[in-house]
Design a protein around this motif. Structure first.
Motif, PDB file in Angstrom:
ATOM      1  N   ALA A  27       0.853  -1.186   0.000  1.00 17.29           N
ATOM      2  CA  ALA A  27       0.000   0.000   0.000  1.00 17.29           C
ATOM      3  C   ALA A  27       0.889   1.236   0.000  1.00 17.29           C
ATOM      4  CB  ALA A  27      -0.926   0.009   1.214  1.00 17.29           C
ATOM      5  N   PRO A  28       0.400   2.357  -0.512  1.00 16.96           N
ATOM      6  CA  PRO A  28       1.222   3.574  -0.498  1.00 16.96           C
ATOM      7  C   PRO A  28       1.605   4.019   0.914  1.00 16.96           C
ATOM      8  CG  PRO A  28      -0.582   3.801  -2.057  1.00 16.96           C
ATOM      9  CD  PRO A  28      -0.842   2.540  -1.290  1.00 16.96           C
ATOM     10  N   PHE A  29       0.655   3.961   1.844  1.00 18.34           N
ATOM     11  CA  PHE A  29       0.907   4.417   3.210  1.00 18.34           C
ATOM     12  C   PHE A  29       0.328   3.408   4.205  1.00 18.34           C
ATOM     13  CE2 PHE A  29       0.319   8.167   0.522  1.00 18.34           C
ATOM     14  CZ  PHE A  29       1.543   8.804   0.703  1.00 18.34           C
ATOM     15  N   PRO A  30       0.941   3.281   5.386  1.00 19.83           N
ATOM     16  CA  PRO A  30       0.356   2.390   6.396  1.00 19.83           C
ATOM     17  C   PRO A  30      -1.086   2.752   6.727  1.00 19.83           C
ATOM     18  CG  PRO A  30       2.580   3.034   7.037  1.00 19.83           C
ATOM     19  CD  PRO A  30       2.215   3.865   5.834  1.00 19.83           C
ATOM     20  N   GLU A  31      -1.391   4.053   6.700  1.00 14.31           N
ATOM     21  CA  GLU A  31      -2.738   4.510   7.062  1.00 14.31           C
ATOM     22  C   GLU A  31      -3.801   4.073   6.061  1.00 14.31           C
ATOM     23  OE1 GLU A  31       0.374   6.587   9.002  1.00 14.31           O
ATOM     24  OE2 GLU A  31      -0.039   6.443   6.842  1.00 14.31           O
ATOM     25  N   ASP A  32      -3.387   3.539   4.901  1.00 18.30           N
ATOM     26  CA  ASP A  32      -4.355   3.052   3.917  1.00 18.30           C
ATOM     27  C   ASP A  32      -5.026   1.756   4.349  1.00 18.30           C
ATOM     28  OD1 ASP A  32      -3.935   5.161   2.126  1.00 18.30           O
ATOM     29  OD2 ASP A  32      -2.216   4.159   1.221  1.00 18.30           O
ATOM     30  N   LEU A  33      -4.501   1.125   5.405  1.00 18.69           N
ATOM     31  CA  LEU A  33      -5.082  -0.113   5.906  1.00 18.69           C
ATOM     32  C   LEU A  33      -5.660   0.103   7.299  1.00 18.69           C
ATOM     33  CD1 LEU A  33      -3.205  -1.213   3.593  1.00 18.69           C
ATOM     34  CD2 LEU A  33      -3.014  -3.282   4.947  1.00 18.69           C
ATOM     35  N   LEU A  34      -6.553  -0.784   7.701  1.00 16.25           N
ATOM     36  CA  LEU A  34      -7.131  -0.686   9.039  1.00 16.25           C
ATOM     37  C   LEU A  34      -6.033  -0.750  10.100  1.00 16.25           C
ATOM     38  CD1 LEU A  34     -10.205  -3.106   8.843  1.00 16.25           C
ATOM     39  CD2 LEU A  34     -10.244  -0.610   8.806  1.00 16.25           C
ATOM     40  N   PRO A  35      -6.158   0.027  11.167  1.00 16.39           N
ATOM     41  CA  PRO A  35      -5.148  -0.038  12.238  1.00 16.39           C
ATOM     42  C   PRO A  35      -4.958  -1.442  12.781  1.00 16.39           C
ATOM     43  CG  PRO A  35      -6.623   1.833  12.574  1.00 16.39           C
ATOM     44  CD  PRO A  35      -7.199   1.035  11.445  1.00 16.39           C
ATOM     45  N   THR A  36      -6.027  -2.220  12.820  1.00 14.84           N
ATOM     46  CA  THR A  36      -5.920  -3.578  13.349  1.00 14.84           C
ATOM     47  C   THR A  36      -5.072  -4.465  12.450  1.00 14.84           C
ATOM     48  OG1 THR A  36      -8.090  -3.914  12.313  1.00 14.84           O
ATOM     49  CG2 THR A  36      -8.033  -3.599  14.692  1.00 14.84           C
ATOM     50  N   ILE A  37      -5.100  -4.228  11.147  1.00 13.00           N
ATOM     51  CA  ILE A  37      -4.238  -4.980  10.239  1.00 13.00           C
ATOM     52  C   ILE A  37      -2.799  -4.491  10.360  1.00 13.00           C
ATOM     53  CG2 ILE A  37      -3.693  -5.417   7.816  1.00 13.00           C
ATOM     54  CD1 ILE A  37      -6.612  -5.576   7.212  1.00 13.00           C
ATOM     55  N   ARG A  38      -2.625  -3.175  10.377  1.00 14.81           N
ATOM     56  CA  ARG A  38      -1.265  -2.612  10.477  1.00 14.81           C
ATOM     57  C   ARG A  38      -0.545  -3.136  11.715  1.00 14.81           C
ATOM     58  NH1 ARG A  38      -3.740   2.586   9.775  1.00 14.81           N
ATOM     59  NH2 ARG A  38      -2.970   3.192  11.822  1.00 14.81           N
ATOM     60  N   SER A  39      -1.265  -3.216  12.819  1.00 14.50           N
ATOM     61  CA  SER A  39      -0.625  -3.590  14.079  1.00 14.50           C
ATOM     62  C   SER A  39      -0.136  -5.038  14.080  1.00 14.50           C
ATOM     63  CB  SER A  39      -1.593  -3.373  15.240  1.00 14.50           C
ATOM     64  OG  SER A  39      -2.703  -4.250  15.142  1.00 14.50           O
ATOM     65  N   ARG A  40      -0.635  -5.828  13.144  1.00 19.97           N
ATOM     66  CA  ARG A  40      -0.245  -7.237  13.097  1.00 19.97           C
ATOM     67  C   ARG A  40       0.773  -7.525  11.994  1.00 19.97           C
ATOM     68  NH1 ARG A  40      -4.814  -6.365  15.387  1.00 19.97           N
ATOM     69  NH2 ARG A  40      -5.720  -7.798  16.932  1.00 19.97           N
ATOM     70  N   CYS A  41       1.232  -6.469  11.320  1.00 22.69           N
ATOM     71  CA  CYS A  41       2.178  -6.625  10.221  1.00 22.69           C
ATOM     72  C   CYS A  41       3.539  -6.037  10.576  1.00 22.69           C
ATOM     73  CB  CYS A  41       1.674  -5.923   8.960  1.00 22.69           C
ATOM     74  SG  CYS A  41       0.192  -6.653   8.224  1.00 22.69           S
ATOM     75  N   ARG A  42       4.566  -6.617  10.058  1.00 13.42           N
ATOM     76  CA  ARG A  42       5.895  -6.019  10.090  1.00 13.42           C
ATOM     77  C   ARG A  42       5.958  -5.041   8.917  1.00 13.42           C
ATOM     78  NH1 ARG A  42      11.449  -7.393  10.915  1.00 13.42           N
ATOM     79  NH2 ARG A  42      12.513  -5.384  10.702  1.00 13.42           N
ATOM     80  N   VAL A  43       6.168  -3.763   9.209  1.00 16.03           N
ATOM     81  CA  VAL A  43       6.117  -2.725   8.170  1.00 16.03           C
ATOM     82  C   VAL A  43       7.511  -2.471   7.605  1.00 16.03           C
ATOM     83  CG1 VAL A  43       5.486  -0.337   7.639  1.00 16.03           C
ATOM     84  CG2 VAL A  43       4.119  -1.663   9.286  1.00 16.03           C
TER      85      VAL A  43
END
Length: 381
Positions: free
Chosen positions: A146-162
């Motif tokens: 995704a272009p930015f982390p904020e493009d995904l739900l916070p709950t998904i972001r928190s479970r991913c290594r960025v």
């Protein structure tokens, strides 16, 4: 040669992914959900594919073996690559991804699922995917882009290594154009600067005279937006120029898909289709319409980015900075705009263009949004 060679100008991000590949052999293990972010043209999808190939490779990404070549080409049985030409990822597509992720690997170490347009998830499909990212099967690795982390739900972001990619340096992009496409250093340097680090756009600008012509016409929008009638006309011309290339490419691909589909059904025209498959034909045509809308939106967004680069150059001139211009070949136009406007005017124009870009993704009335923008361009500069 290595799978990482295609990831241009992203040394820091590549180092993170390479360490992860090496750690899959250690007790510390490998994270099962990754989020690769970066602006358009930064190489998100290229990095994700390289990561998927390296995870399957016996030598952690040699680029030469059967696993590497298949993974990069999208034909490896244990690597699923999903990219969409539509505005949103549909429910049935996400359901199919989840089913594939649940199957044990047939040949490789992992089942790797790469979602190149994860920002196209809506709330429903994102929540479906969340359950899989939270508790994936032990053999599955999800790689979302995704272009930015904020493009995904916070709950998904928190479970991913960025892993964050930046804009590649113009010099690195120019080197790729020279080495891979035989473009002269001068043209490569211009295309790299004009593309603002977008390798695909740089390649097109360097190789396609029509692409260069269209870009120059986009950058002449402010000079045409004189008065309200001129601004309205300029908005229409901007829309036509921006969608010309993408529309032609999409229509050609869709005609080929239609012809292939009809051949598979054993008929020459849609009217000859059996009644039981006409619903699938209508669904294909609806999919084509969604693809065309996204293509037109992406083309307009690129045109607005080019306009932003023009006003960035105006601010550089007004500040008396020695920073190189993105549009050095249009210095006379840039200096003219700098004389006719103040920095405050230019910043207001930049805000207007940025707002218009945002409206493209919000189903705003597109003609009105563009006309409002070009009126502001004409009044401010």
């Amino acid at each position: 040669m290595s799978v990482w060679d295609a990831v241009v100008g992203q040394e820091r991000a590549v180092a993170v992914l390479q360490r992860a590949v090496r750690r899959q052999h250690e007790r510390s293990g490998l994270a099962h959900a990754w989020l690769v972010t970066g602006p358009p043209g930064s190489g998100r999808s290229v990095a994700a594919r390289a990561f998927a190939a390296a995870l399957q490779c016996p030598e952690d990404g040699c680029g030469r073996c059967h696993d590497c070549r298949e993974a990069l080409a999208g034909s490896h049985p244990d690597v699923t690559l999903l990219a969409t030409d539509e505005m949103q990822l549909r429910k049935d597509v996400v359901v199919d991804l989840i089913r594939r992720a649940a199957v044990a690997p047939t040949r490789g170490r992992w089942v790797v699922v790469v979602v190149e347009d994860a920002d196209r998830l809506n709330d429903m499909t994102a929540n479906m995917l969340l359950r899989e990212v939270e508790e994936p099967p032990p053999h599955t690795v999800w790689v979302l882009c995704a272009p930015f982390p904020e493009d995904l739900l916070p709950t998904i972001r928190s479970r991913c290594r960025v892993v964050t990619l930046g804009v590649p340096r113009a010099g690195a992009v120019a080197d790729v154009l020279v080495a891979r496409h035989g473009i002269s250093p001068g043209e490569a340097a211009w295309a790299a600067a004009a593309s603002q680090g977008h390798i695909g756009v740089a390649r097109r600008l360097a190789l396609d005279p029509d692409a260069r012509r269209r870009r120059r016409e986009v950058l002449q929008t402010p000079s045409r937006a004189v008065g309200v009638p001129g601004a309205v006309q300029a908005a229409q011309e901007l829309r036509d120029i921006a969608t010309e290339e993408s529309t032609a490419a999409v229509e050609a691909a869709q005609e080929e898909q239609n012809a292939e589909w009809l051949r598979m059904m054993g008929v020459a025209t849609p009217e000859e289709l059996p009644r039981q498959v006409r619903t699938q034909w209508r669904e294909l045509q609806e999919s084509h319409k969604r693809q065309a809308r996204r293509s037109a939106t992406d083309g307009l967004d690129r045109a607005l980015l080019d306009l932003l680069s023009l006003y960035r150059d105006v601010l550089v001139v007004q500040a008396g900075s020695s920073v190189p211009l993105v549009n050095a070949d249009m210095r006379a136009d840039v200096e003219g705009l700098a004389r006719r406007s103040s920095p405050a005017d230019v910043l207001r124009v930049c805000d207007t263009i940025t707002t218009t870009r945002r409206r493209l993704t919000q189903n705003a009335a597109l003609p009105l949004a563009l006309e409002g923008m070009t009126v502001q361009l004409g009044e401010s500069t």
